[in-house]
Design an enzyme around this catalytic site. Structure first.
Site, short mmCIF file in Angstrom:
data_model
loop_
_atom_site.label_atom_id
_atom_site.label_comp_id
_atom_site.label_asym_id
_atom_site.label_seq_id
_atom_site.Cartn_x
_atom_site.Cartn_y
_atom_site.Cartn_z
N SER A 1 4.22 -6.37 7.95
CA SER A 1 3.82 -6.88 9.17
C SER A 1 2.86 -6.43 9.91
CB SER A 1 5.39 -6.70 10.00
OG SER A 1 5.66 -5.51 10.26
N ALA A 2 2.57 -5.23 9.72
CA ALA A 2 1.27 -4.47 10.36
C ALA A 2 0.26 -5.19 9.62
CB ALA A 2 1.42 -3.06 10.12
N ALA B 1 9.90 -4.62 2.32
CA ALA B 1 10.04 -4.11 0.89
C ALA B 1 9.45 -2.69 0.99
CB ALA B 1 8.98 -4.83 -0.08
N PRO C 1 5.48 -9.03 -0.07
CA PRO C 1 6.85 -9.53 0.55
C PRO C 1 7.41 -8.62 1.71
CG PRO C 1 7.14 -8.41 -1.42
CD PRO C 1 5.79 -8.27 -1.24
N PRO C 2 8.10 -9.22 2.76
CA PRO C 2 8.52 -8.61 3.85
C PRO C 2 9.59 -7.57 3.59
CG PRO C 2 9.53 -10.70 3.86
CD PRO C 2 8.47 -10.69 2.73
N ASP D 1 1.88 3.14 9.47
CA ASP D 1 1.61 1.65 8.65
C ASP D 1 0.30 0.96 9.37
OD1 ASP D 1 4.07 2.25 7.44
OD2 ASP D 1 4.80 0.17 7.73
N LEU E 1 5.88 -2.28 2.26
CA LEU E 1 4.41 -2.30 1.94
C LEU E 1 3.72 -2.54 3.20
CD1 LEU E 1 4.57 -4.59 -1.17
CD2 LEU E 1 3.76 -2.35 -1.16
N GLY E 2 4.49 -2.52 4.35
CA GLY E 2 3.58 -2.74 5.60
C GLY E 2 3.28 -4.25 5.79
#
Ligand code: MEV
Length: 323
Positions: free
Chosen positions: A107-108, A102, A99-100, A150, A104-105
């Site tokens: 987007s990278a 959150a 999920p964006p 990230d 967890l990176g």
């Protein structure tokens, strides 16, 4: 027609987020929650389609992306163009299980998968170092300056000791011996830039006491990788608890995060802390063998989702190529 699928793992910062932005070391691990990109040749221009964002658009290197969420991909193409890549027409479909916003990176990892799939499709796959530097540049244009931890984690994979100055200082592969890392979501979404700016401002205002915390965090990250190498999960857990206290001191915890952190500890976790930019997003807990179910159960009772991914997994890779 040629079709290439690449994937990149998500990241979890085990120790040292925020402090890493101003030059302390951090310990970060690649986890088996994947972003994927499938690129096929043909069509007109470079078309990107994001399933998780629900957008489809043509990326033009000469202008801004039609949707701001696609700007990192447009910047990635600009960087490829400046490296003399011929930007051959293609359609690239990206998707992420992470999920964006959150922690967890996502987007990278999505940008890294996109770049690897596309450059493999055009016959000149980026090596790890170039994949890292372009993913970092693409991230920076969209999210403001970052430490680069990230992109480094999702590109190189494994568990890395990282600093802005030296980038990847040390890299280990494989799981944490004797314990399992559990991720729980607070359900609260926030941007990374907000907490990062306020922490930088706090350090500027407070001066010395804040600097001492940064030095402590730096040593904590180093001790963390040493504990991992010895297989000393108890020490790693202790360091996580200590690090969470430092993150509370700099103002990035929240009542929701504290609730999860203490529930995990009460259920037998060796350590637990917020992970990522904080003020929302995820917490991580280190459950010793035998207590996994209890810790997971305690978190499931409070969190919208709980995951037990593999840790220290390989970084971005091509998983399928058909011609
Ligand atoms: C975000 O995953 C980690 C932060 O330390 C920001 C950064 O290092 O770029 C909060």
């Amino acid at each position: 027609m040629t079709e290439v699928t690449a994937r990149a793992p998500s990241k979890v910062i085990v120790l040292g987020e925020h402090f890493v932005v101003l030059n302390s070391r951090a310990l970060s691990t690649a986890v088996s929650i994947y972003s994927r990109a499938t690129a096929e040749d043909g069509g007109e221009g470079v078309i990107i389609e994001s399933k998780s964002m629900g957008v489809r658009a043509r990326l033009d290197v000469g202008s801004r992306a039609p949707d701001p969420r696609l700007e990192p991909f447009a910047e990635a193409l600009r960087r490829l163009r400046s490296m003399d890549y011929d930007l051959a027409p293609a359609r690239v479909v990206v998707d992420s299980d992470a999920p964006p916003s959150a922690g967890l990176g996502s987007s990278a990892s999505t940008v890294a998968a996109f770049l690897l799939a596309y450059t493999t499709l055009v016959g000149d796959p980026l090596n790890k170092d170039n994949l890292f530097s372009i993913t970092l540049a693409a991230e920076d244009v969209a999210h403001g300056a970052s430490s680069g931890v990230d992109p480094a984690t999702v590109v190189y994979g494994g568990t890395i000791l990282y600093s802005i100055k030296d980038r990847v200082i040390e890299r280990l592969e494989g799981p944490i011996r004797g314990a399992r890392l559990i991720i729980a979501d607070s359900g609260v979404r926030r941007s990374t830039a907000g907490p990062v700016m306020s922490v930088i401002e706090l350090r500027r205002r407070l001066g010395q006491p804040a600097e001492l915390i940064y030095s402590a965090a730096d040593i904590v990250a180093l001790r963390g990788i040493e504990a991992l190498k010895r297989g000393d999960a108890a020490e790693l857990g202790l360091l996580m608890n200590f690090n969470h206290g430092l993150l509370s001191a700099i103002g990035v915890s929240s009542p929701e995060l504290e609730d999860l952190v203490y529930a995990a500890r009460a259920a037998g976790a060796l350590g637990s802390k917020l992970s990522g930019a904080g003020r929302g997003g995820i917490v991580i807990a280190l459950a010793p063998e035998g207590s996994e179910d209890k810790v997971t159960g305690a978190l499931r009772a409070r969190a919208p989702w709980v995951l037990k991914p593999e840790v220290g997994v390989p970084g971005a890779e091509v998983v399928e190529l058909t011609r």
